[in-house]
Write a protein that holds these residues in place. Structure first.
Motif, mmCIF file in Angstrom:
data_model
loop_
_atom_site.group_PDB
_atom_site.id
_atom_site.type_symbol
_atom_site.label_atom_id
_atom_site.label_comp_id
_atom_site.label_asym_id
_atom_site.label_seq_id
_atom_site.Cartn_x
_atom_site.Cartn_y
_atom_site.Cartn_z
ATOM 1 N N GLU A 3 0.852 -1.185 0.000
ATOM 2 C CA GLU A 3 0.000 0.000 0.000
ATOM 3 C C GLU A 3 0.885 1.232 0.000
ATOM 4 O O GLU A 3 1.827 1.335 0.788
ATOM 5 C CB GLU A 3 -0.906 0.014 1.220
ATOM 6 C CG GLU A 3 -1.954 -1.066 1.208
ATOM 7 C CD GLU A 3 -2.961 -0.925 2.332
ATOM 8 O OE1 GLU A 3 -3.146 0.206 2.842
ATOM 9 O OE2 GLU A 3 -3.557 -1.943 2.709
ATOM 10 N N TYR A 4 0.575 2.164 -0.889
ATOM 11 C CA TYR A 4 1.309 3.420 -1.001
ATOM 12 C C TYR A 4 0.341 4.571 -0.772
ATOM 13 O O TYR A 4 -0.791 4.544 -1.247
ATOM 14 C CB TYR A 4 1.942 3.553 -2.392
ATOM 15 C CG TYR A 4 2.945 2.472 -2.682
ATOM 16 C CD1 TYR A 4 4.281 2.647 -2.334
ATOM 17 C CD2 TYR A 4 2.575 1.277 -3.281
ATOM 18 C CE1 TYR A 4 5.212 1.650 -2.585
ATOM 19 C CE2 TYR A 4 3.490 0.280 -3.545
ATOM 20 C CZ TYR A 4 4.810 0.474 -3.191
ATOM 21 O OH TYR A 4 5.726 -0.511 -3.436
ATOM 22 N N HIS A 5 0.819 5.580 -0.029
ATOM 23 C CA HIS A 5 -0.002 6.750 0.267
ATOM 24 C C HIS A 5 0.792 8.000 -0.081
ATOM 25 O O HIS A 5 1.971 8.110 0.248
ATOM 26 C CB HIS A 5 -0.362 6.798 1.753
ATOM 27 C CG HIS A 5 -1.175 5.626 2.204
ATOM 28 N ND1 HIS A 5 -2.546 5.624 2.157
ATOM 29 C CD2 HIS A 5 -0.813 4.416 2.672
ATOM 30 C CE1 HIS A 5 -2.986 4.464 2.591
ATOM 31 N NE2 HIS A 5 -1.946 3.706 2.918
ATOM 32 N N ASP A 7 0.200 12.108 0.384
ATOM 33 C CA ASP A 7 -0.595 13.212 0.896
ATOM 34 C C ASP A 7 -0.049 14.508 0.337
ATOM 35 O O ASP A 7 1.125 14.823 0.536
ATOM 36 C CB ASP A 7 -0.541 13.257 2.425
ATOM 37 C CG ASP A 7 -1.173 12.023 3.065
ATOM 38 O OD1 ASP A 7 -2.156 11.520 2.504
ATOM 39 O OD2 ASP A 7 -0.686 11.589 4.114
ATOM 40 N N TYR A 23 5.440 8.044 -8.082
ATOM 41 C CA TYR A 23 4.816 6.973 -7.301
ATOM 42 C C TYR A 23 4.246 5.898 -8.213
ATOM 43 O O TYR A 23 4.356 4.705 -7.928
ATOM 44 C CB TYR A 23 3.696 7.530 -6.418
ATOM 45 C CG TYR A 23 4.107 7.848 -5.009
ATOM 46 C CD1 TYR A 23 3.771 6.990 -3.967
ATOM 47 C CD2 TYR A 23 4.822 8.999 -4.696
ATOM 48 C CE1 TYR A 23 4.129 7.270 -2.664
ATOM 49 C CE2 TYR A 23 5.190 9.297 -3.406
ATOM 50 C CZ TYR A 23 4.839 8.429 -2.389
ATOM 51 O OH TYR A 23 5.201 8.712 -1.103
ATOM 52 N N LYS A 32 -2.018 -1.179 -3.774
ATOM 53 C CA LYS A 32 -3.002 -0.136 -3.508
ATOM 54 C C LYS A 32 -2.284 1.207 -3.423
ATOM 55 O O LYS A 32 -1.265 1.324 -2.742
ATOM 56 C CB LYS A 32 -3.724 -0.444 -2.195
ATOM 57 C CG LYS A 32 -4.822 0.507 -1.838
ATOM 58 C CD LYS A 32 -5.503 0.033 -0.553
ATOM 59 C CE LYS A 32 -6.495 1.023 -0.040
ATOM 60 N NZ LYS A 32 -7.086 0.576 1.227
ATOM 61 N N THR A 34 -3.089 5.298 -2.706
ATOM 62 C CA THR A 34 -4.059 6.297 -2.270
ATOM 63 C C THR A 34 -3.421 7.673 -2.297
ATOM 64 O O THR A 34 -2.345 7.880 -1.731
ATOM 65 C CB THR A 34 -4.583 5.990 -0.853
ATOM 66 O OG1 THR A 34 -5.162 4.681 -0.844
ATOM 67 C CG2 THR A 34 -5.625 7.007 -0.422
ATOM 68 N N THR A 36 -4.196 11.644 -1.320
ATOM 69 C CA THR A 36 -5.061 12.494 -0.521
ATOM 70 C C THR A 36 -4.650 13.945 -0.752
ATOM 71 O O THR A 36 -3.461 14.267 -0.749
ATOM 72 C CB THR A 36 -4.919 12.168 0.981
ATOM 73 O OG1 THR A 36 -5.178 10.779 1.177
ATOM 74 C CG2 THR A 36 -5.884 12.983 1.817
ATOM 75 N N TYR A 71 -9.831 12.045 -1.581
ATOM 76 C CA TYR A 71 -8.923 10.924 -1.751
ATOM 77 C C TYR A 71 -9.276 10.172 -3.030
ATOM 78 O O TYR A 71 -10.416 10.156 -3.468
ATOM 79 C CB TYR A 71 -8.977 9.981 -0.553
ATOM 80 C CG TYR A 71 -10.356 9.436 -0.294
ATOM 81 C CD1 TYR A 71 -10.783 8.274 -0.917
ATOM 82 C CD2 TYR A 71 -11.236 10.096 0.559
ATOM 83 C CE1 TYR A 71 -12.047 7.779 -0.706
ATOM 84 C CE2 TYR A 71 -12.512 9.615 0.776
ATOM 85 C CZ TYR A 71 -12.907 8.458 0.146
ATOM 86 O OH TYR A 71 -14.182 7.975 0.347
ATOM 87 N N THR A 73 -8.270 6.303 -4.539
ATOM 88 C CA THR A 73 -7.597 5.028 -4.308
ATOM 89 C C THR A 73 -7.652 4.226 -5.603
ATOM 90 O O THR A 73 -8.704 4.114 -6.227
ATOM 91 C CB THR A 73 -8.261 4.247 -3.163
ATOM 92 O OG1 THR A 73 -8.252 5.058 -1.985
ATOM 93 C CG2 THR A 73 -7.518 2.951 -2.887
#
Length: 79
Positions: A3-5, A7, A23, A32, A34, A36, A71, A73
């Motif tokens: 999982e990568y986020h 922000d 990314y 995954k 996401t 934000t 957000y 995803t």
């Protein structure tokens, strides 16, 4: 599955699009991802959707929350 986020603080600028693109290069199939960002950048969401779709991502969740953030995803589909 990883999982990568990402922000993004403040308004989305050209440097942020570059970060999103970077990314996308490390996200693998079924990972995954996401993103934000503040709801004052909602006009940029279509650009982000197009970037993801043009790079073999399936967007499966998009929306907001009570903190005034939006957000997106997505996960990378098979090439």
């Amino acid at each position: 599955m990883s999982e990568y986020h990402l922000d993004i603080i403040g308004r989305i600028n050209l440097g942020d699009y570059s970060k999103i693109h970077d990314y996308m290069g490390i996200v693998d199939i079924d990972d995954k991802f996401t993103i934000t960002f503040n709801n004052n950048s909602i006009e940029s969401s279509d650009i982000i959707y197009n970037m993801l779709e043009n790079n073999n991502f399936n967007v499966y969740s998009k929306g907001g929350n009570k903190d005034g953030k939006l957000y997106i995803t997505a996960s990378r589909s098979k090439r």
